[in-house]
Design a protein around this motif. Structure first.
Motif, PDB file in Angstrom:
ATOM      1  N   GLY A 111       0.689  -1.190   0.099  1.00 49.59           N
ATOM      2  CA  GLY A 111      -0.031  -0.145   0.032  1.00 49.59           C
ATOM      3  C   GLY A 111       0.677   1.317  -0.168  1.00 49.59           C
ATOM      4  N   GLU A 112       2.165   1.136  -0.156  1.00 53.27           N
ATOM      5  CA  GLU A 112       2.997   2.401  -0.442  1.00 53.27           C
ATOM      6  C   GLU A 112       3.115   3.005  -1.695  1.00 53.27           C
ATOM      7  OE1 GLU A 112       6.971   1.476   1.081  1.00 53.27           O
ATOM      8  OE2 GLU A 112       5.956   0.916   3.388  1.00 53.27           O
ATOM      9  N   ARG A 113       2.253   2.387  -2.484  1.00 57.74           N
ATOM     10  CA  ARG A 113       2.418   3.157  -3.814  1.00 57.74           C
ATOM     11  C   ARG A 113       1.000   3.831  -4.327  1.00 57.74           C
ATOM     12  NH1 ARG A 113       6.754   4.219  -5.268  1.00 57.74           N
ATOM     13  NH2 ARG A 113       5.871   4.699  -7.210  1.00 57.74           N
ATOM     14  N   HIS A 114       1.282   4.761  -5.343  1.00 49.66           N
ATOM     15  CA  HIS A 114      -0.060   5.371  -5.916  1.00 49.66           C
ATOM     16  C   HIS A 114       0.402   5.587  -7.438  1.00 49.66           C
ATOM     17  CE1 HIS A 114      -3.215   8.361  -6.660  1.00 49.66           C
ATOM     18  NE2 HIS A 114      -3.827   7.581  -5.534  1.00 49.66           N
ATOM     19  N   ASP A 115       0.567   4.714  -8.132  1.00 44.65           N
ATOM     20  CA  ASP A 115       0.831   4.543  -9.339  1.00 44.65           C
ATOM     21  C   ASP A 115      -0.520   4.503 -10.403  1.00 44.65           C
ATOM     22  OD1 ASP A 115       3.518   4.461  -8.691  1.00 44.65           O
ATOM     23  OD2 ASP A 115       3.539   2.273  -9.231  1.00 44.65           O
ATOM     24  N   THR A 116      -0.731   5.565 -11.098  1.00 50.28           N
ATOM     25  CA  THR A 116      -1.704   5.658 -12.110  1.00 50.28           C
ATOM     26  C   THR A 116      -1.396   5.453 -13.646  1.00 50.28           C
ATOM     27  OG1 THR A 116      -1.632   7.990 -11.967  1.00 50.28           O
ATOM     28  CG2 THR A 116      -2.702   7.176 -10.457  1.00 50.28           C
ATOM     29  N   ILE A 117      -2.502   4.731 -14.541  1.00 48.73           N
ATOM     30  CA  ILE A 117      -2.394   4.688 -15.485  1.00 48.73           C
ATOM     31  C   ILE A 117      -3.699   5.135 -16.152  1.00 48.73           C
ATOM     32  CG2 ILE A 117      -2.141   2.968 -17.760  1.00 48.73           C
ATOM     33  CD1 ILE A 117      -0.588   0.861 -15.916  1.00 48.73           C
ATOM     34  N   HIS A 118      -3.350   6.354 -17.140  1.00 44.21           N
ATOM     35  CA  HIS A 118      -4.753   6.932 -17.606  1.00 44.21           C
ATOM     36  C   HIS A 118      -4.749   6.885 -19.310  1.00 44.21           C
ATOM     37  CE1 HIS A 118      -7.471  10.260 -18.391  1.00 44.21           C
ATOM     38  NE2 HIS A 118      -8.068   9.920 -17.554  1.00 44.21           N
ATOM     39  N   THR A 119      -6.061   6.603 -19.504  1.00 46.41           N
ATOM     40  CA  THR A 119      -6.185   6.670 -20.944  1.00 46.41           C
ATOM     41  C   THR A 119      -7.911   6.595 -21.221  1.00 46.41           C
ATOM     42  OG1 THR A 119      -5.896   5.650 -23.020  1.00 46.41           O
ATOM     43  CG2 THR A 119      -6.583   4.265 -21.440  1.00 46.41           C
ATOM     44  N   ARG A 120      -8.123   7.169 -22.736  1.00 50.92           N
ATOM     45  CA  ARG A 120      -9.595   7.660 -22.761  1.00 50.92           C
ATOM     46  C   ARG A 120     -10.497   6.301 -22.931  1.00 50.92           C
ATOM     47  NH1 ARG A 120     -10.145  12.337 -27.174  1.00 50.92           N
ATOM     48  NH2 ARG A 120     -12.079  12.233 -26.242  1.00 50.92           N
ATOM     49  N   SER A 121      -9.943   5.232 -23.700  1.00 47.73           N
ATOM     50  CA  SER A 121     -10.817   4.218 -24.058  1.00 47.73           C
ATOM     51  C   SER A 121      -9.872   3.037 -24.008  1.00 47.73           C
ATOM     52  CB  SER A 121     -11.385   4.581 -25.121  1.00 47.73           C
ATOM     53  OG  SER A 121     -10.651   4.363 -26.496  1.00 47.73           O
ATOM     54  N   CYS A 122     -10.444   1.847 -23.743  1.00 50.38           N
ATOM     55  CA  CYS A 122      -9.617   0.554 -23.626  1.00 50.38           C
ATOM     56  C   CYS A 122     -10.361  -0.569 -23.933  1.00 50.38           C
ATOM     57  CB  CYS A 122      -8.802   0.267 -22.289  1.00 50.38           C
ATOM     58  SG  CYS A 122      -7.748   1.508 -21.786  1.00 50.38           S
ATOM     59  N   ASP A 146       3.930  10.591  -1.871  1.00 46.09           N
ATOM     60  CA  ASP A 146       4.164  11.655  -2.661  1.00 46.09           C
ATOM     61  C   ASP A 146       2.869  12.027  -3.286  1.00 46.09           C
ATOM     62  OD1 ASP A 146       6.880  11.804  -2.150  1.00 46.09           O
ATOM     63  OD2 ASP A 146       7.416  10.492  -3.921  1.00 46.09           O
ATOM     64  N   ALA A 147       2.011  11.164  -3.572  1.00 47.71           N
ATOM     65  CA  ALA A 147       0.678  11.284  -3.990  1.00 47.71           C
ATOM     66  C   ALA A 147      -0.143  12.549  -3.159  1.00 47.71           C
ATOM     67  CB  ALA A 147      -0.184  10.348  -4.398  1.00 47.71           C
ATOM     68  N   GLU A 148      -0.019  11.973  -1.967  1.00 54.34           N
ATOM     69  CA  GLU A 148      -0.673  12.881  -1.073  1.00 54.34           C
ATOM     70  C   GLU A 148      -0.027  14.188  -0.706  1.00 54.34           C
ATOM     71  OE1 GLU A 148      -1.633  12.803   3.761  1.00 54.34           O
ATOM     72  OE2 GLU A 148      -0.620  11.213   2.921  1.00 54.34           O
ATOM     73  N   ALA A 151      -1.061  16.331  -3.971  1.00 57.86           N
ATOM     74  CA  ALA A 151      -2.451  16.719  -3.624  1.00 57.86           C
ATOM     75  C   ALA A 151      -2.506  18.009  -2.947  1.00 57.86           C
ATOM     76  CB  ALA A 151      -3.304  15.936  -2.888  1.00 57.86           C
ATOM     77  N   ARG A 152      -1.900  18.287  -1.616  1.00 58.63           N
ATOM     78  CA  ARG A 152      -1.699  19.272  -1.064  1.00 58.63           C
ATOM     79  C   ARG A 152      -1.002  20.425  -1.826  1.00 58.63           C
ATOM     80  NH1 ARG A 152       0.081  15.548   2.989  1.00 58.63           N
ATOM     81  NH2 ARG A 152       2.115  16.876   2.746  1.00 58.63           N
ATOM     82  N   ASP A 153       0.050  20.078  -2.539  1.00 61.90           N
ATOM     83  CA  ASP A 153       0.858  20.996  -3.244  1.00 61.90           C
ATOM     84  C   ASP A 153       0.854  20.691  -4.654  1.00 61.90           C
ATOM     85  OD1 ASP A 153       2.521  22.996  -4.018  1.00 61.90           O
ATOM     86  OD2 ASP A 153       4.228  21.971  -3.088  1.00 61.90           O
ATOM     87  N   PRO A 154      -0.035  21.036  -5.436  1.00 61.46           N
ATOM     88  CA  PRO A 154      -0.030  20.589  -6.886  1.00 61.46           C
ATOM     89  C   PRO A 154       1.057  21.504  -7.630  1.00 61.46           C
ATOM     90  CG  PRO A 154      -1.816  22.171  -6.365  1.00 61.46           C
ATOM     91  CD  PRO A 154      -1.160  22.101  -5.085  1.00 61.46           C
TER      92      PRO A 154
END
Length: 792
Positions: A111-122, A146-148, A151-154
């Motif tokens: 639970g230490e990660r916050h990796d994201t993969i984002h795309t429009r359609s799959c 780092d993700a948190e 979020a506080r400092d964009p």
């Protein structure tokens, strides 16, 4: 009954009220109609809008549509990843669903990660649980913390992530694997790059770029630092065949062949590993040959001041948070080279570490260990060959200082941290590269200081110091001492070597020792001072100062010179079977010519023989001794035997009697081969019973039973005066025979004066020490006079 009749006024009032009521009723009706119409219109418009916004009716192939979709993979209580889509569409009779606005969030096994993969359609394949995204895909790899923070400092300060942009990504739901073969662009703090093909194993936290990898690391200077410092403001460009990024360890490993460049510096290797800190700043670079015989790591630098090369089994570069290099390490079989015009410097060691100054980024100190060898070769200024300097040790420390040019550095000092050897050698190419001359300095510690132009200025050595010198046509010269200093001229060749503390020298059969010894290259001399002592096969000389001339082999000594002939049979003279000893203020000697000149209160003694003069010269090759200036000598004479024939004739008996002769003159020459000495100038010789004066005195010597030289005969010429007790004889020539105790006067008018007997003359007068007998040889013949003294 008739209603009552109303008046006109009343009727008019009623008609007015009726008209008013009618108008009010009509207004209310109109308002109600308008409200009703508005409601209807509003409903009609809303229905139209709803109809417009409503999705088209699903085609016949669509079985079901939903506005949102979310599913996760959970192991135990830990969610590994979650897939979300704002809309999903299921097709009739198809194994794939369409997911739109897809975001995959990966949390990792702890639970230490916050990796994201984002795309429009799959496309989501149900049977294989694979998600395939054909369009553009963005991947952001970062920790949960780092993700948190982001979020506080964009802003940029909160962005600690690896951002990847690509397309055509497929995600295996079961294995947590995302991959593509398309071009990939990625960005992280202080760096960016691209590659072809990427594979991301979410559970292991490994990103692999398949091929054609290139990186650009930005090395921004720290606040307040100079831009011109090493690495300041430069960009590090790196390329490799593939890259593996381990997310949790924040390590990038590039497979080779790897090439990296920053300004004028280039690096090639079989593989390169980049270690990133928590802010994704490059912290360490490790270059290796890698598996399968990859290229050995090598750094090259091309600058106006010269070209450099550094190679090792492993090269490690350490960087600070601003991207400036703080240290470079070379591990295993380190090889270095620096070319500056015709001059070349090579370096080899088992380990090498170069530290850079924190604020300036300039080289500060280097440490080398393990069979360290540093060589510097440069042409001689006179064009005759080249000068080679070589330093060997097990541990070496190099210290740098700011150079003459702004922003430059130079090597200031090299110091051995273990026993070392420093060698200078002049090589003559016309003689097949053989050494013309060489000097080697060994010690437990050597500190070499360099001039601003890189030439050595001084070398200090301590602890078991040894110096070896080789010169053409001469034996090796070796020296030992507790400490020493070598000084160099502007051309880089040594000018002076000073050894201190129990110094000992050896050259061929010559030895020397002193408190201090100074070698001067220009004068080609070695000066021993402080209880100086020099020995060879024949002599041992001590003095306050002794100077050896390397070119002529001459030796000079000053101050309390004392020489002992330790090989009497091989000495210049042999006056007795005992060592000859000489004292003087000064000595000048040459072992090649065999000449030794002692001057200033010179004094020689050997056995019972003693010689004093202002100067005594010994010629060993011809076995000649010369003395000059206030010569004074003492020689034993051959034993006088009154019991011999002459004595028997005169009735004298007794034991052998011997005497010492004391002689003075202006000059003396003794020839060992002839057993003869000649004294000239104001000659005066005397014993206990007699004396001789003359201009020239020749002394003949013979050996006694023990081999000692004894005076056997004395012959004086030139105004000779002989005295014996009260008798005095004069002639042009006087001869004394020690064994007979006899004087013979000849030449001129030999005359013998006796205070009690009168005067006797003749052509030749002979008289004896044992009695008063006088033999007179004259024109009338020979006669013998015997005179008896009357005792009072």
């Amino acid at each position: 009954m008739q209603p009552p009749q109303l008046s006109y006024t009343q009727r008019r009032m009623r008609r007015t009220e009726a008209a008013r009521y009618s108008r009010w009723s009509a207004g209310v009706a109109i308002v109600l109609a308008a409200i009703t119409l508005g409601v209807y219109v509003e409903r009609a418009v809303k229905a139209h809008i709803d109809k417009t916004k409503a999705p088209p009716p699903p085609p016949p192939s669509v079985e079901k549509q939903s506005t949102a979709l979310s599913f996760s993979k959970v192991v135990g209580k830990q969610t590994l990843f979650t897939v979300r889509a704002s809309k999903s569409t299921e097709f009739k009779g198809a194994a794939e669903d369409l997911l739109e606005d897809v975001q995959i969030t990966i949390f990792g096994s702890n639970g230490e990660r916050h990796d994201t993969i984002h795309t429009r359609s799959c496309q989501y394949t149900k049977d294989s649980a694979r998600i395939t995204c054909a369009g553009d895909v963005q991947m952001d790899l970062q920790s949960a913390a780092d993700a948190e923070r982001a979020a506080r400092d964009p802003g940029p300060a909160g962005a600690r992530m690896l951002h990847v942009e690509t397309r055509g990504v497929s995600f295996d739901r079961e294995r947590g694997l995302a991959q593509t073969s398309e071009m990939v662009k990625f960005v992280f703090p202080r760096g960016e790059g691209q590659a072809r093909g990427v594979e991301y194993r979410s559970e292991e936290g490994i990103v692999r770029l398949e091929k054609e990898v290139s990186l650009r690391l930005k090395q921004l200077p720290a606040q307040g630092a100079r831009l011109e410092r090493r690495g300041g403001g430069e960009e590090l460009m790196v390329s490799g065949s593939s890259l593996e990024y381990r997310r949790d360890a924040r390590a990038m490993r590039l497979a080779g062949p790897v090439a990296a460049s920053a300004g004028a510096t280039e690096l090639t290797a079989g593989e390169l590993t980049l270690a990133l800190d928590a802010n994704y700043h490059a912290q360490q670079m490790v270059a290796r040959a890698g598996t399968g015989g990859g290229q050995r790591p090598e750094m090259r630098s091309k600058k106006a001041r010269g070209q450099g090369r550094l190679a090792a089994d492993e090269l490690v570069a350490h960087l600070d948070s601003s991207g400036v290099m703080t240290q470079v390490e070379g591990k295993g079989n380190v090889q270095g080279e620096l070319l500056n015009g015709p001059a070349a410097t090579t370096l080899s060691a088992g380990y090498f570490a170069l530290d850079f100054a924190g604020r300036t980024g300039e080289p500060q100190q280097a440490t080398l260990t393990g069979s360290v060898i540093a060589e510097a070769r440069a042409p001689r200024s006179d064009g005759a060959g080249s000068l080679l300097r070589k330093l060997q040790t097990e541990a070496l420390r190099l210290t740098f200082t700011p150079g003459v040019e702004k922003g430059s550095t130079r090597l200031e000092q090299a110091q051995t941290l273990a026993a070392g050897t420093l060698e200078w050698k002049v090589e003559d190419p016309s003689n097949s590269g053989s050494a013309e001359r060489s000097t080697k300095l060994q010690a437990e510690n050597i500190r070499l200081r360099l001039q601003p132009d890189g030439q050595p200025s001084e070398a200090n050595a301590s602890g078991n110091v040894q110096v070896q010198r080789m010169q053409p046509g001469r034996p090796e010269q070796a020296s030992t001492a507790r400490e020493g200093t070598a000084r160099f001229d502007a051309k880089g060749d040594w000018s002076e070597i000073v050894l201190r503390g129990e110094v000992k020298l050896r050259e061929g059969d010559r030895r020397g020792q002193a408190g201090t010894v100074t070698f001067a290259r220009a004068a080609q001399t070695a000066t021993l001072s402080g209880n100086a002592l020099a020995t060879d096969a024949a002599t041992r000389t001590a003095a306050r100062t002794i100077i050896f001339s390397q070119g002529t082999s001459e030796m000079r000594a000053e101050g309390g010179v004392r020489t002992t002939d330790i090989a009497p049979r091989g000495g210049a003279v042999q006056l007795a079977q005992a060592p000859a000893n000489i004292f003087a203020d000064r000595l000048q000697a040459n072992p090649q010519t065999g000449r030794a000149l002692y001057s200033g209160h010179a004094r020689l003694w050997q056995g019972e023989s003693v010689l004093e003069a202002e100067a005594i010269e010994l010629l060993r090759n011809t076995r000649v001794l010369n003395a000059s200036g206030s010569v004074r000598a003492v020689f034993p004479q051959t034993a006088f035997r009154p019991g011999g024939n002459a004595g028997n004739q005169r009735g004298v008996s007794g034991k052998d009697q011997s005497a010492l002769w004391h002689i003075q003159s202006d000059a003396l020459t003794y020839r060992e081969g002839e057993n003869r000495a000649r004294l000239e100038g104001n000659v005066f010789a005397q014993s206990a019973a007699q004396s001789i004066r003359g201009a020239v005195l020749d002394l003949d010597f013979s050996h006694d039973r023990g081999g000692a030289q004894q005076l056997s005969r004395a012959a004086a010429t030139g105004g000779v005066t002989v005295t014996q007790g009260s008798r005095r004889g004069t002639a042009e020539r006087g001869e004394y025979t020690a064994a007979d105790g006899k004087f013979v006067l000849t030449g001129g008018t030999p005359t013998l004066y006796d205070a009690g007997s009168g005067t006797t003359t003749g052509r030749q007068l002979t008289f004896f020490l044992a009695d008063d007998t006088i033999i007179v040889d004259s024109e009338t013949g020979s006669r013998t006079l015997t005179k008896h003294r009357v005792e009072k």
